[in-house]
Motif scaffolding. Structure first.
Motif, PDB file in Angstrom:
ATOM      1  N   THR A 322       0.816  -1.221   0.000  1.00  0.00           N
ATOM      2  CA  THR A 322       0.000   0.000   0.000  1.00  0.00           C
ATOM      3  C   THR A 322       0.842   1.260   0.000  1.00  0.00           C
ATOM      4  O   THR A 322       0.311   2.338  -0.267  1.00  0.00           O
ATOM      5  N   PHE A 323       2.118   1.173   0.321  1.00  0.00           N
ATOM      6  CA  PHE A 323       2.915   2.389   0.468  1.00  0.00           C
ATOM      7  C   PHE A 323       3.057   3.122  -0.867  1.00  0.00           C
ATOM      8  O   PHE A 323       2.995   4.361  -0.909  1.00  0.00           O
ATOM      9  N   GLY A 324       3.238   2.382  -1.943  1.00  0.00           N
ATOM     10  CA  GLY A 324       3.345   3.023  -3.255  1.00  0.00           C
ATOM     11  C   GLY A 324       2.093   3.799  -3.607  1.00  0.00           C
ATOM     12  O   GLY A 324       2.164   4.927  -4.119  1.00  0.00           O
ATOM     13  N   ARG A 325       0.922   3.203  -3.320  1.00  0.00           N
ATOM     14  CA  ARG A 325      -0.326   3.913  -3.594  1.00  0.00           C
ATOM     15  C   ARG A 325      -0.476   5.128  -2.678  1.00  0.00           C
ATOM     16  O   ARG A 325      -1.035   6.156  -3.077  1.00  0.00           O
ATOM     17  N   LEU A 326       0.033   5.004  -1.445  1.00  0.00           N
ATOM     18  CA  LEU A 326      -0.023   6.126  -0.516  1.00  0.00           C
ATOM     19  C   LEU A 326       0.836   7.286  -1.022  1.00  0.00           C
ATOM     20  O   LEU A 326       0.425   8.447  -0.977  1.00  0.00           O
ATOM     21  N   VAL A 327       2.029   6.967  -1.522  1.00  0.00           N
ATOM     22  CA  VAL A 327       2.900   8.008  -2.084  1.00  0.00           C
ATOM     23  C   VAL A 327       2.238   8.659  -3.291  1.00  0.00           C
ATOM     24  O   VAL A 327       2.258   9.891  -3.451  1.00  0.00           O
ATOM     25  N   LEU A 380       4.348  20.867   2.174  1.00  0.00           N
ATOM     26  CA  LEU A 380       4.756  19.679   2.933  1.00  0.00           C
ATOM     27  C   LEU A 380       4.780  19.982   4.430  1.00  0.00           C
ATOM     28  O   LEU A 380       5.361  20.963   4.874  1.00  0.00           O
ATOM     29  N   GLY A 381       4.164  19.131   5.192  1.00  0.00           N
ATOM     30  CA  GLY A 381       4.188  19.246   6.647  1.00  0.00           C
ATOM     31  C   GLY A 381       3.198  20.233   7.226  1.00  0.00           C
ATOM     32  O   GLY A 381       2.861  20.144   8.406  1.00  0.00           O
ATOM     33  N   SER A 382       2.749  21.199   6.431  1.00  0.00           N
ATOM     34  CA  SER A 382       1.853  22.229   6.954  1.00  0.00           C
ATOM     35  C   SER A 382       0.422  22.091   6.443  1.00  0.00           C
ATOM     36  O   SER A 382      -0.479  22.747   6.951  1.00  0.00           O
ATOM     37  N   ARG A 383       0.219  21.245   5.444  1.00  0.00           N
ATOM     38  CA  ARG A 383      -1.086  21.181   4.780  1.00  0.00           C
ATOM     39  C   ARG A 383      -2.199  20.774   5.741  1.00  0.00           C
ATOM     40  O   ARG A 383      -3.285  21.355   5.746  1.00  0.00           O
ATOM     41  N   ALA A 384      -1.934  19.775   6.573  1.00  0.00           N
ATOM     42  CA  ALA A 384      -2.974  19.286   7.485  1.00  0.00           C
ATOM     43  C   ALA A 384      -3.400  20.363   8.478  1.00  0.00           C
ATOM     44  O   ALA A 384      -4.588  20.554   8.742  1.00  0.00           O
ATOM     45  N   ALA A 385      -2.412  21.101   9.035  1.00  0.00           N
ATOM     46  CA  ALA A 385      -2.736  22.140  10.020  1.00  0.00           C
ATOM     47  C   ALA A 385      -3.463  23.311   9.374  1.00  0.00           C
ATOM     48  O   ALA A 385      -4.418  23.854   9.940  1.00  0.00           O
ATOM     49  N   GLU A 386      -3.035  23.703   8.194  1.00  0.00           N
ATOM     50  CA  GLU A 386      -3.616  24.878   7.556  1.00  0.00           C
ATOM     51  C   GLU A 386      -5.014  24.622   7.000  1.00  0.00           C
ATOM     52  O   GLU A 386      -5.782  25.566   6.812  1.00  0.00           O
ATOM     53  N   GLY A 394      -5.731  12.264  12.147  1.00  0.00           N
ATOM     54  CA  GLY A 394      -5.362  11.653  13.416  1.00  0.00           C
ATOM     55  C   GLY A 394      -5.910  10.248  13.573  1.00  0.00           C
ATOM     56  O   GLY A 394      -5.408   9.465  14.375  1.00  0.00           O
ATOM     57  N   ALA A 395      -6.971   9.915  12.802  1.00  0.00           N
ATOM     58  CA  ALA A 395      -7.530   8.568  12.864  1.00  0.00           C
ATOM     59  C   ALA A 395      -6.784   7.583  11.975  1.00  0.00           C
ATOM     60  O   ALA A 395      -7.083   6.387  11.995  1.00  0.00           O
ATOM     61  N   TYR A 396      -5.815   8.089  11.192  1.00  0.00           N
ATOM     62  CA  TYR A 396      -5.073   7.183  10.310  1.00  0.00           C
ATOM     63  C   TYR A 396      -4.222   6.246  11.159  1.00  0.00           C
ATOM     64  O   TYR A 396      -3.497   6.688  12.062  1.00  0.00           O
ATOM     65  N   PRO A 397      -4.262   4.945  10.915  1.00  0.00           N
ATOM     66  CA  PRO A 397      -3.631   3.998  11.832  1.00  0.00           C
ATOM     67  C   PRO A 397      -2.114   3.947  11.757  1.00  0.00           C
ATOM     68  O   PRO A 397      -1.487   3.368  12.623  1.00  0.00           O
ATOM     69  N   ALA A 398      -1.502   4.502  10.717  1.00  0.00           N
ATOM     70  CA  ALA A 398      -0.047   4.452  10.574  1.00  0.00           C
ATOM     71  C   ALA A 398       0.439   5.851  10.238  1.00  0.00           C
ATOM     72  O   ALA A 398       0.763   6.164   9.093  1.00  0.00           O
ATOM     73  N   ALA A 399       0.481   6.710  11.252  1.00  0.00           N
ATOM     74  CA  ALA A 399       0.796   8.123  11.023  1.00  0.00           C
ATOM     75  C   ALA A 399       2.205   8.301  10.491  1.00  0.00           C
ATOM     76  O   ALA A 399       2.453   9.163   9.643  1.00  0.00           O
ATOM     77  N   ARG A 400       3.151   7.491  10.964  1.00  0.00           N
ATOM     78  CA  ARG A 400       4.525   7.645  10.495  1.00  0.00           C
ATOM     79  C   ARG A 400       4.652   7.271   9.024  1.00  0.00           C
ATOM     80  O   ARG A 400       5.413   7.906   8.283  1.00  0.00           O
ATOM     81  N   ARG A 402       2.303   7.615   6.806  1.00  0.00           N
ATOM     82  CA  ARG A 402       1.701   8.701   6.027  1.00  0.00           C
ATOM     83  C   ARG A 402       2.660   9.890   5.906  1.00  0.00           C
ATOM     84  O   ARG A 402       2.803  10.484   4.840  1.00  0.00           O
ATOM     85  N   LEU A 403       3.353  10.229   7.010  1.00  0.00           N
ATOM     86  CA  LEU A 403       4.312  11.324   6.964  1.00  0.00           C
ATOM     87  C   LEU A 403       5.489  10.978   6.054  1.00  0.00           C
ATOM     88  O   LEU A 403       5.982  11.834   5.302  1.00  0.00           O
ATOM     89  N   LEU A 404       5.926   9.725   6.098  1.00  0.00           N
ATOM     90  CA  LEU A 404       7.008   9.294   5.209  1.00  0.00           C
ATOM     91  C   LEU A 404       6.564   9.369   3.748  1.00  0.00           C
ATOM     92  O   LEU A 404       7.336   9.776   2.871  1.00  0.00           O
ATOM     93  N   ALA A 405       5.308   8.998   3.483  1.00  0.00           N
ATOM     94  CA  ALA A 405       4.786   9.086   2.118  1.00  0.00           C
ATOM     95  C   ALA A 405       4.689  10.534   1.667  1.00  0.00           C
ATOM     96  O   ALA A 405       4.945  10.846   0.495  1.00  0.00           O
TER      97      ALA A 405
END
Length: 522
Positions: A322-327, A380-386, A394-400, A402-405
């Motif tokens: 799934t990581f490729g699709r996530l990226v 990058l990194g600011s989209r979610a907050a803004e 926050g409900a995503y089960p693998a937050a790290r 998602r951030l890596l993607a």
């Protein structure tokens, strides 16, 4: 609107802004700048000098050096810290509430201007305190003269910050300049002001450099021969420590004070001027907001308070394939909304990278390709907050993951835009150039992600990356992260492993900050 009500509105907005991470980041940068402005007596760098000479570290010289350095830094970078005041009122619905009151448009704009000036002025105050500390630490003159030290801050730097505060308000009232385009335009404007403002004939006294340079030269001339000694302002490496000389300050000049007062008055005029067209969040007057969402819908249905992310149900992560699709999904989000003209310019630069001589590819085309996506990297990194997506994500089960993607999508964008120079370097067998290119492709998205996660806004990356890129284009080898500066055909910048290590350190910092925030919210 009474003066007291105006002051209360500005003070409330100021208190809201100083709570934001971007403010703390800029304060730390101001402290660092104060340190650089007053190097050790045997140091090998300088910010303010007259050829081989510098002033003794008394209050007058330390105040001048830090005030001029602060004026440069806060004029360029401070704009990005304060420019979102009007937009934040629109996003939160506060603007619509204020529009329903008796508050006049000119009063609202003046309050935003005063709030901007309070933010930048507080940063200038921190820089002044740093100057006091540096004078004592350096130890050449431990007796502090508050008037001599603070005069350059008040007379030279503060009027420039007033102009910057006014420009931030003006940009937010102009539809074309209220978004990322305005950030780039301001960098170009500030660059022109920085260069042109050092000339003796600069309007309103410019940056105050010409007046300071004349006074320093006169003091040095009274103590020896200054023929051929050029005044310089900016971080410069020197082979041998500079020779100190006595300077007691430039004194107060009536003509210069009048010019600075006129600059402040011009700033006030620029603030009030948009009252003729600024709709004060009324869709019938001001049109749709910058992001295309109807302002009336925001006013009619303000967002309800979001529940804590920890209260949302969580599912067990399913790994594998799934990581490729996530990226790919993160990449689609990253480039979402980009116009066809952006892609056409990218295609034109890519074509140039495949056809021009190799020397021009690394020295001109690669820097152009790696500044063109600056507005996309800054997401990058600011989209979610803004965009108020933190609760949902926050409900995503693998937050790290998602951030890596998200970081990987930035790497893909960087590599894709720089593909033509990569091909040319590979064909030429330039292994050192390829290594520098690879390190740069990792560094840019890492810097964007780390600053975005830390500050929770896209403006900090734009404010830092554009000057960094400008220094690289101007052949500052020590900061070359992409291999654009060359000596005898080889990259002259830091070793690619060092740049790559910096990229990994920034990536690790982004993960640590994001993890700490998740723990706080649990």
């Amino acid at each position: 609107m009474t003066a007291g009500a105006l002051a209360r509105l500005a003070a409330g907005d100021f208190r809201d802004r100083v709570r934001r991470p971007a403010y703390a980041v800029t304060l730390l940068a101001a402290v660092g700048l104060g340190y650089l402005a007053v190097p050790p007596v045997d140091g090998h760098w300088v910010i303010l000098a007259v050829g081989r000479y510098r002033g003794e570290y008394n209050s007058a010289y330390v105040g001048l050096a830090t005030a001029l350095a602060g004026a440069l830094w806060l004029t360029v970078g401070g704009f990005y810290v304060v420019r979102k005041g009007v937009g934040r009122d629109e996003e939160t619905g506060v603007g619509q509430i204020l529009a329903a009151t008796r508050l006049r448009t000119s009063g609202y704009l003046l309050a935003k201007f005063l709030s901007n000036l309070l933010v930048l002025g507080s940063m200038l105050g921190v820089l002044a305190l740093t100057a006091v500390a540096m004078q004592v630490v350096r130890g050449e003159h431990r007796s502090v003269d508050p008037v001599a030290l603070l005069t350059p801050f008040v007379v030279t730097a503060l009027p420039l910050l007033a102009a910057t505060s006014a420009a931030a308000v003006l940009f937010e009232t102009l539809p074309l300049l209220r978004g990322g385009v305005g950030n780039v335009v301001w960098f170009l404007v500030a660059l022109a002001v920085t260069v042109g403002g050092q000339s003796p004939g600069a309007p309103f006294g410019g940056l105050g450099v010409a007046r300071a340079a004349g006074s320093l030269r006169a003091a040095l001339g009274a103590q020896g021969d200054v023929s051929g000694e050029e005044f310089s302002l900016g971080l410069t490496k020197v082979d041998t420590p500079l020779v100190p000389f006595r300077w007691e300050g430039a004194g107060l000049d009536g003509a210069f004070l009048a010019q600075r007062l006129l600059l402040v008055l011009l700033a006030v005029v620029l603030v009030v001027l948009p009252a003729f067209w600024f709709g004060r969040f009324d869709p019938a007057r001001g049109g749709p907001p910058a992001d295309g969402t109807a302002a009336s819908s925001r006013a009619a249905a303000p967002p309800a308070p979001a529940p804590l992310a920890a209260a949302l149900p969580r599912t067990a992560p399913a790994f594998g394939g799934t990581f490729g699709r996530l990226v790919a999904g993160e990449l689609r989000i990253l480039v979402g909304g980009v116009s066809r003209w952006w892609w056409l310019v990218t295609a034109g630069l890519t074509l140039a990278g495949l056809t021009v001589p190799l020397g021009d590819v690394t020295g001109a085309v690669l820097p152009a390709l790696w500044v063109w996506p600056v507005l996309l990297w800054s997401r990058l990194g600011s989209r979610a907050a803004e965009h108020d997506l933190e609760v949902l994500l926050g409900a995503y089960p693998a937050a790290r993951r998602r951030l890596l993607a998200e970081w990987a999508s930035g790497v893909v964008l960087t590599a894709a835009t720089g593909a033509a120079p990569f091909v040319r370097l590979a064909v030429a067998g330039d292994a050192a150039g390829l290594a520098a290119w690879t390190a740069g492709a990792l560094f840019v998205p890492s810097l964007a992600l780390a600053l975005g996660v830390l500050s929770r806004t896209h403006r900090v990356f734009q404010a830092l990356y554009l000057p960094l890129w400008y220094l690289v284009v101007n052949q500052v080898a020590a900061l070359d992260f992409m291999g654009a500066v060359r000596t005898a055909g080889h990259p002259a910048g830091p070793a690619p492993p060092l740049v790559a290590a910096a990229a990994l350190a920034l990536l690790a910092a982004a993960f640590l900050v994001a993890a700490a925030r998740r723990e706080v919210k649990r």
